[in-house]
Design a protein around this motif. Structure first.
Motif, short mmCIF file in Angstrom:
data_model
loop_
_atom_site.label_atom_id
_atom_site.label_comp_id
_atom_site.label_asym_id
_atom_site.label_seq_id
_atom_site.Cartn_x
_atom_site.Cartn_y
_atom_site.Cartn_z
N ASN B 42 0.85 -1.20 0.00
CA ASN B 42 0.00 0.00 0.00
C ASN B 42 0.88 1.24 0.00
OD1 ASN B 42 -2.27 -1.63 2.20
ND2 ASN B 42 -2.66 -1.08 0.10
N GLY B 43 0.50 2.20 -0.82
CA GLY B 43 1.24 3.46 -0.83
C GLY B 43 2.54 3.42 -1.61
N LYS B 46 1.61 2.67 -6.98
CA LYS B 46 1.09 1.93 -8.14
C LYS B 46 0.01 2.72 -8.86
CE LYS B 46 -0.16 -1.53 -5.53
NZ LYS B 46 0.24 -1.00 -4.21
N THR B 47 -0.97 3.21 -8.09
CA THR B 47 -2.05 3.97 -8.73
C THR B 47 -1.50 5.25 -9.35
OG1 THR B 47 -3.63 3.05 -7.16
CG2 THR B 47 -4.31 5.03 -8.33
N THR B 48 -0.57 5.87 -8.68
CA THR B 48 0.06 7.07 -9.23
C THR B 48 0.70 6.77 -10.57
OG1 THR B 48 0.54 7.70 -6.95
CG2 THR B 48 1.65 8.94 -8.68
N1 LIG Z 1 -3.86 13.14 -4.28
C1 LIG Z 1 -2.77 12.90 -3.53
N2 LIG Z 1 -2.11 13.92 -2.92
C2 LIG Z 1 -1.01 13.70 -2.18
N3 LIG Z 1 -0.46 12.49 -2.00
C3 LIG Z 1 -1.04 11.44 -2.56
C4 LIG Z 1 -2.24 11.58 -3.36
N4 LIG Z 1 -2.60 10.36 -3.80
C5 LIG Z 1 -1.70 9.50 -3.30
N5 LIG Z 1 -0.77 10.13 -2.56
C6 LIG Z 1 0.39 9.52 -1.89
O1 LIG Z 1 1.24 8.95 -2.86
C7 LIG Z 1 1.75 7.72 -2.43
C8 LIG Z 1 1.43 6.65 -3.47
O2 LIG Z 1 0.03 6.49 -3.54
P1 LIG Z 1 -0.67 5.46 -4.53
O3 LIG Z 1 -2.13 5.71 -4.42
O4 LIG Z 1 -0.04 5.57 -5.85
O5 LIG Z 1 -0.29 4.07 -3.84
P2 LIG Z 1 -0.71 2.59 -4.28
O6 LIG Z 1 0.54 1.86 -4.56
O7 LIG Z 1 -1.72 2.65 -5.36
O8 LIG Z 1 -1.34 2.06 -2.93
P3 LIG Z 1 -2.55 1.02 -2.71
O9 LIG Z 1 -1.98 -0.33 -2.83
O10 LIG Z 1 -2.97 1.31 -1.30
O11 LIG Z 1 -3.62 1.33 -3.70
C9 LIG Z 1 1.11 7.43 -1.08
O12 LIG Z 1 2.06 7.74 -0.09
C10 LIG Z 1 -0.05 8.37 -0.99
O13 LIG Z 1 -0.26 8.80 0.31
#
Ligand SMILES: Nc1ncnc2c1ncn2[C@@H]1O[C@H](COP(=O)(O)OP(=O)(O)OP(=O)(O)O)[C@@H](O)[C@H]1O
Ligand SMILES: [Mg+2]
Lengths: 253, 248
Positions: B42-43, B46-48
């Motif tokens: 998590n975090g 990936k989604t980014t």
């Molecule tokens: N809109 C936003 N503004 C600021 N920080 C953000 C935003 N969206 C995500 N983050 C931060 O960026 C980092 C990466 O987030 P992301 O959503 O890409 O993680 P992820 O790998 O998709 O996690 P998960 O498995 O929980 O979906 C995290 O630390 C999150 O807190």
């Protein structure tokens, strides 16, 4: 469009009226209502004939009289208002069953009742034969601004999603022993409403992302480009066109 | 891989407007027709990363190239057609009143109309086995059905690469398997973000681990899942009793 968003006013069916394109029906109801309100209230016979026209439409649409009459209930607040008029409007008075009533008041009440009932009945028939989704498409076809159409479409799509969210939040509250009783609990309800607003707002952002990802650039593509044929227009406009000469006759006569 | 790769990401870095840096130089290449899992805690970002693939977020540094086309303002419409993203919550993805209109949305926005549009919609729905549901409103479908329709909305655009953010989340075992069958039957490049490691092993011969904003591992899924030290270092855990080597 098939089994979509059946609303409570809709009555599933496959009559010639159901099959008319929604924008022609919208135009017809609008035209009919304009004709009805233009008709002078003294032409009682004209209103009777308008009612007969609507009965004809209902018969063609195979919508039973009971269905329409029950849904006329939304008119009741206006009826209450109309019923007061003979008692409160000043002017020449007449005595009915020993009660003194104002003549202009009686005419006023009749005017509100007759025109209101005909307008509501026409709208009930429109709603009974057209799905919500198609009504919105019809408005779009008639040139309602795209933004309003989009807002209406999203209300149809997300109304249930948000009601569901609201229900889940209420279940969660009650599962933790909260029952809303009295003013002291309004604070909790207000906070829930705030949370619901934020959730919906964030969903809006995510939906927008999804739309942009699929090529949204500000306007909804109009999918069902089935233009109405001349015969369909004629079928729909038969109602206001039949009513129009009655109105003209009443105006001139 | 001799042909142009479907996806090529070079040195991608990104910080959110609030200053939080999520990606620190991501490099990855997906060949045409590959199915690749993107794993990570998590975090991890990936989604980014996914949001960069079709230009929703704009890289602070580095480049993203889709089938030879650089992601940027100039080719945005074409990029969005080539990259089909299936988001995590199907209720966000399905925003039209009926399934059919939803699937038609992308192609219609690209200018398709009439019989050609109907054919594309029917084909996309058939590919996910949802042909009978065309006229239903999305909220009357089960979660698994909605997820499959969400895949169809994206397939209707004939994407070069299909990107799925946690496709198996919230699915019951049968829906999960049905979706796997759908994904296996497609002949597009797939990048699948997932926490469901057995699913990754089942569907994707290759996996990437994204951890703290960089690609920490890239290799055959079975090898990655069997490398206990690597897995622990990146907070990845196999479900109880699951042994990657023992799965045929
Ligand atoms: N809109 C936003 N503004 C600021 N920080 C953000 C935003 N969206 C995500 N983050 C931060 O960026 C980092 C990466 O987030 P992301 O959503 O890409 O993680 P992820 O790998 O998709 O996690 P998960 O498995 O929980 O979906 C995290 O630390 C999150 O807190
Ligand atoms: Mg994520």
């Amino acid at each position: 469009m098939g089994a979509g968003h059946a609303h409570r006013l809709y009555r599933r069916g496959d009559s010639p009226v159901h099959r008319l394109p929604p924008h022609t029906k919208l135009a017809a109801v609008l035209g009919f209502v304009l004709v009805v309100v233009t008709t002078p209230r003294e032409a009682v016979w004209a209103f009777a004939l308008y009612a007969a026209l609507l009965a004809g439409v209902a018969a063609r649409a195979r919508v039973p009289a009971g269905f329409v009459l029950r849904r006329l209930a939304i008119e009741i607040p206006f009826v209450a208002f109309a019923v007061l008029m003979p008692f409160v409007v000043p002017g020449e008075s007449t005595t009915v069953l020993g009660v003194s009533l104002s003549v202009p008041g009686l005419w006023g009440a009749w005017n509100v009742l007759a025109k209101g009932t005909l307008g509501v009945a026409a709208s009930v028939l429109l709603a009974a034969t057209t799905e919500l989704r198609d009504l919105v498409l019809g408005l779009q076809r008639l040139g309602l601004p795209s933004l309003l159409v989009q807002i209406a479409s999203f209300m149809i799509r997300y109304g249930d999603v948000i009601t569901d969210e609201m229900r889940r939040m209420s279940v969660a509250r009650r599962s933790r022993g909260f029952e809303a009783r009295g003013v002291r609990h309004w604070g909790v309800l207000a906070k829930s409403a705030g949370a619901l607003f934020i959730r919906s707002y964030e969903r809006g952002e995510r939906v927008h992302l999804a739309m942009v990802s699929r090529g949204y650039t500000g306007t909804m593509p109009l999918l069902d480009e089935r233009p109405a044929t001349r015969a369909q227009w004629a079928g729909a406009l038969a109602l206001p066109l039949a009513a129009l000469p009655l109105c003209l006759f009443a105006l001139l006569g | 891989m001799t042909s142009t790769p479907s996806l090529d990401v070079r040195g991608l870095a990104y910080a959110y407007p609030d200053g939080h840096q999520a990606l620190f130089g991501v490099d990855l290449t997906l060949g045409r027709g590959e199915r690749v899992a993107l794993l990570g805690p998590n975090g991890a970002g990936k989604t980014t990363l996914v949001l960069h693939l079709n230009g929703i977020l704009t890289a602070g540094a580095g480049t993203v190239t889709v089938a030879g086309l650089p992601v940027g303002r100039k080719h945005m419409a074409e990029i969005r057609r080539k990259v089909g993203i299936v988001f995590q919550d199907p209720d966000d993805q399905l925003f039209m009143p009926t399934v059919r209109e939803d699937v038609a949305f992308g192609p219609a926005a690209a200018g398709l109309r009439g019989a050609a549009l109907d054919a594309v919609v029917a084909r996309a729905l058939d590919r996910v086995g949802m042909g009978e549901y065309a006229d239903r409103p999305p909220h009357h479908l089960s979660f698994g059905q909605r997820r499959r329709v969400a895949v169809a909305t994206v397939l209707a655009g004939e994407p070069e690469i299909l990107v799925l953010d946690e496709p198996s989340s919230n699915l019951d075992p049968a829906s999960r398997r049905e979706l796997a069958d759908v994904l296996r039957s497609l002949d597009v490049t797939v990048l699948m973000v997932t926490h469901d490691l057995p699913y990754a092993l089942e569907l994707c011969p290759r996996s990437l681990i994204l951890s703290e904003g960089v690609i920490a591992a890239d290799g055959p899924t079975r090898e990655i899942l069997s490398d206990e030290e690597l897995m622990t270092r990146h907070r990845l855990e196999l479900p109880y009793g699951f042994v990657p080597g023992s799965v045929a």
